[in-house]
Design a protein around this motif. Structure first.
Motif, PDB file in Angstrom:
ATOM      1  N   LEU A  65     -13.448  -6.309  31.177  1.00 24.56           N
ATOM      2  CA  LEU A  65     -12.085  -5.857  31.499  1.00 24.56           C
ATOM      3  C   LEU A  65     -11.912  -5.438  32.966  1.00 24.56           C
ATOM      4  CD1 LEU A  65     -10.820  -3.906  28.354  1.00 24.56           C
ATOM      5  CD2 LEU A  65      -9.922  -6.046  29.291  1.00 24.56           C
ATOM      6  N   PRO A  66     -12.853  -4.684  33.545  1.00 25.98           N
ATOM      7  CA  PRO A  66     -12.670  -4.327  34.963  1.00 25.98           C
ATOM      8  C   PRO A  66     -12.600  -5.540  35.879  1.00 25.98           C
ATOM      9  CG  PRO A  66     -14.317  -2.907  33.948  1.00 25.98           C
ATOM     10  CD  PRO A  66     -14.033  -4.004  32.961  1.00 25.98           C
ATOM     11  N   GLU A 110      -9.160  -7.266  35.321  1.00 27.14           N
ATOM     12  CA  GLU A 110      -8.061  -6.520  35.932  1.00 27.14           C
ATOM     13  C   GLU A 110      -8.043  -6.650  37.447  1.00 27.14           C
ATOM     14  OE1 GLU A 110      -7.212  -2.431  34.626  1.00 27.14           O
ATOM     15  OE2 GLU A 110      -8.789  -2.729  33.131  1.00 27.14           O
ATOM     16  N   THR A 131      -2.216  -9.905  38.384  1.00 27.71           N
ATOM     17  CA  THR A 131      -0.915  -9.413  38.839  1.00 27.71           C
ATOM     18  C   THR A 131       0.132  -9.746  37.788  1.00 27.71           C
ATOM     19  OG1 THR A 131      -0.293 -11.473  39.959  1.00 27.71           O
ATOM     20  CG2 THR A 131      -1.556  -9.854  41.239  1.00 27.71           C
ATOM     21  N   PRO A 176      -1.272 -13.186  35.706  1.00 25.88           N
ATOM     22  CA  PRO A 176      -2.202 -12.349  34.942  1.00 25.88           C
ATOM     23  C   PRO A 176      -3.553 -13.023  34.743  1.00 25.88           C
ATOM     24  CG  PRO A 176      -0.576 -13.352  33.496  1.00 25.88           C
ATOM     25  CD  PRO A 176      -0.157 -13.683  34.888  1.00 25.88           C
ATOM     26  N   HIS A 225      -2.777  -4.574  23.596  1.00 27.01           N
ATOM     27  CA  HIS A 225      -3.312  -3.412  24.308  1.00 27.01           C
ATOM     28  C   HIS A 225      -3.534  -3.640  25.795  1.00 27.01           C
ATOM     29  CE1 HIS A 225      -4.145  -0.312  21.207  1.00 27.01           C
ATOM     30  NE2 HIS A 225      -4.043  -1.351  20.400  1.00 27.01           N
ATOM     31  N   VAL A 226      -3.708  -4.880  26.221  1.00 27.63           N
ATOM     32  CA  VAL A 226      -4.025  -5.128  27.633  1.00 27.63           C
ATOM     33  C   VAL A 226      -2.877  -5.791  28.393  1.00 27.63           C
ATOM     34  CG1 VAL A 226      -6.488  -5.254  27.146  1.00 27.63           C
ATOM     35  CG2 VAL A 226      -5.142  -7.374  27.212  1.00 27.63           C
ATOM     36  N   GLY A 265      -0.214  -4.606  29.486  1.00 24.26           N
ATOM     37  CA  GLY A 265       0.212  -3.753  30.589  1.00 24.26           C
ATOM     38  C   GLY A 265      -0.740  -3.768  31.767  1.00 24.26           C
ATOM     39  N   LYS A 266      -1.953  -4.296  31.547  1.00 19.02           N
ATOM     40  CA  LYS A 266      -2.942  -4.436  32.618  1.00 19.02           C
ATOM     41  C   LYS A 266      -2.864  -5.817  33.265  1.00 19.02           C
ATOM     42  CE  LYS A 266      -6.191  -1.437  30.099  1.00 19.02           C
ATOM     43  NZ  LYS A 266      -6.165  -0.275  31.004  1.00 19.02           N
ATOM     44  N   HIS A 267      -1.833  -6.575  32.931  1.00 19.21           N
ATOM     45  CA  HIS A 267      -1.644  -7.944  33.434  1.00 19.21           C
ATOM     46  C   HIS A 267      -2.776  -8.870  32.964  1.00 19.21           C
ATOM     47  CE1 HIS A 267       1.545  -6.156  35.646  1.00 19.21           C
ATOM     48  NE2 HIS A 267       0.786  -5.599  36.559  1.00 19.21           N
TER      49      HIS A 267
END
Length: 260
Positions: free
Chosen positions: A128-129, A132, A136, A140, A179-180, A182-184
């Motif tokens: 995930l890091p 992310e 954008t 995404p 869940h993700v 919103g993290k693009h």
């Protein structure tokens, strides 16, 4: 619009990329200018596949057993040392097991669920890091789970743990996607029908059984590399940037067949 399906310059990870559907996907990405890391449990097969694909672009072999905590940690650490960001993650590696009802063993569930559901979740979580890092709103990061049409319709055979696992990975994609987002990061799954693969070679290598499989497909053929790679390219390019939480059958129409 001219660059709607463009992928050049992106970085991808494809699990189970040494053969079958994973190899087809990796090939499609490499040819379209993506730097692709493939992983598989058998190091020699992974190295050979990467060497073949490197004739068309950049493909790197990182063999690993992602079903083990140690193997997954080592793989994630190696990726992190090489890449500050991952744009595309294809969770394709899988396993199947068949046995008659009444004789189905514990290991037939434990192995299949571990490889087909737990490992993709743990890998996605660990990366995930990196996903992310470059994502954008306009472009995404993408996660694609490779499920199966057997996770949508009731299979003919006795692969109970496989169908359950693939239905699980379809829902996992939707759950993760929610869940993700919103993290693009988008998360989708593809449900392939019959393709040339190690899992299906026992059926497709014999002319009679191959024809039996073809007869069950409304499109009257087996899936090709272009079929699966094209769907992945859609989902991972600008064309698929607004699609998340979807399960896309790539099955020649099997999922549309009416029962009875």
């Amino acid at each position: 619009m001219a660059n709607l399906f463009g992928l050049r310059g992106k970085v991808a990870v494809v699990t189970g990329g040494s053969r079958g559907i994973g190899y087809m996907i990796a090939a499609g990405l490499v040819v379209n200018g993506v730097k692709v890391y493939i992983t598989a449990r058998k190091a020699s097969a992974c190295d050979d596949a990467a060497a073949e694909l490197s004739e068309f672009g950049e493909c790197i072999s990182l063999p690993a057993d992602l079903a083990s905590a140690e193997g997954l940690d080592t793989f994630v650490r190696e990726i992190a040392e090489r890449e500050p960001a991952i744009d595309i993650l294809i969770n394709n590696a899988g396993a199947a097991w068949g046995a008659p009802l009444g004789e189905f063993p514990d290991i037939g569930f434990d192995k299949v669920m571990n490889i087909n559901v737990k490992a993709p979740f743990m890998l996605t979580q660990a990366l995930l890091p990196r996903l992310e890092a470059r994502a954008t709103a306009a472009d995404p990061a993408r996660v694609v789970m490779i499920g199966s049409i057997d996770g949508i319709r009731v299979p003919i055979g006795d692969n109970y743990s496989y169908s359950a696992a693939k239905a699980g990975i379809h829902m996992l994609a939707r759950h993760l996607g929610a869940h993700v987002v919103g993290k693009h990061i988008t998360v989708n799954s593809i449900a392939p029908g019959p393709f040339e693969s190690k899992m299906m070679e026992y059926l497709l290598d014999d002319d009679a059984s191959r024809q039996m499989v073809v007869d069950q497909v409304p499109r009257q053929r087996i899936g090709t590399a272009e079929d699966i790679a094209g769907t992945v390219i859609f989902l991972t390019s600008r064309a698929g940037a607004f699609t998340t939480g979807a399960v896309i059958p790539v099955d020649g129409g099997i999922s549309t067949i009416r029962m009875g």
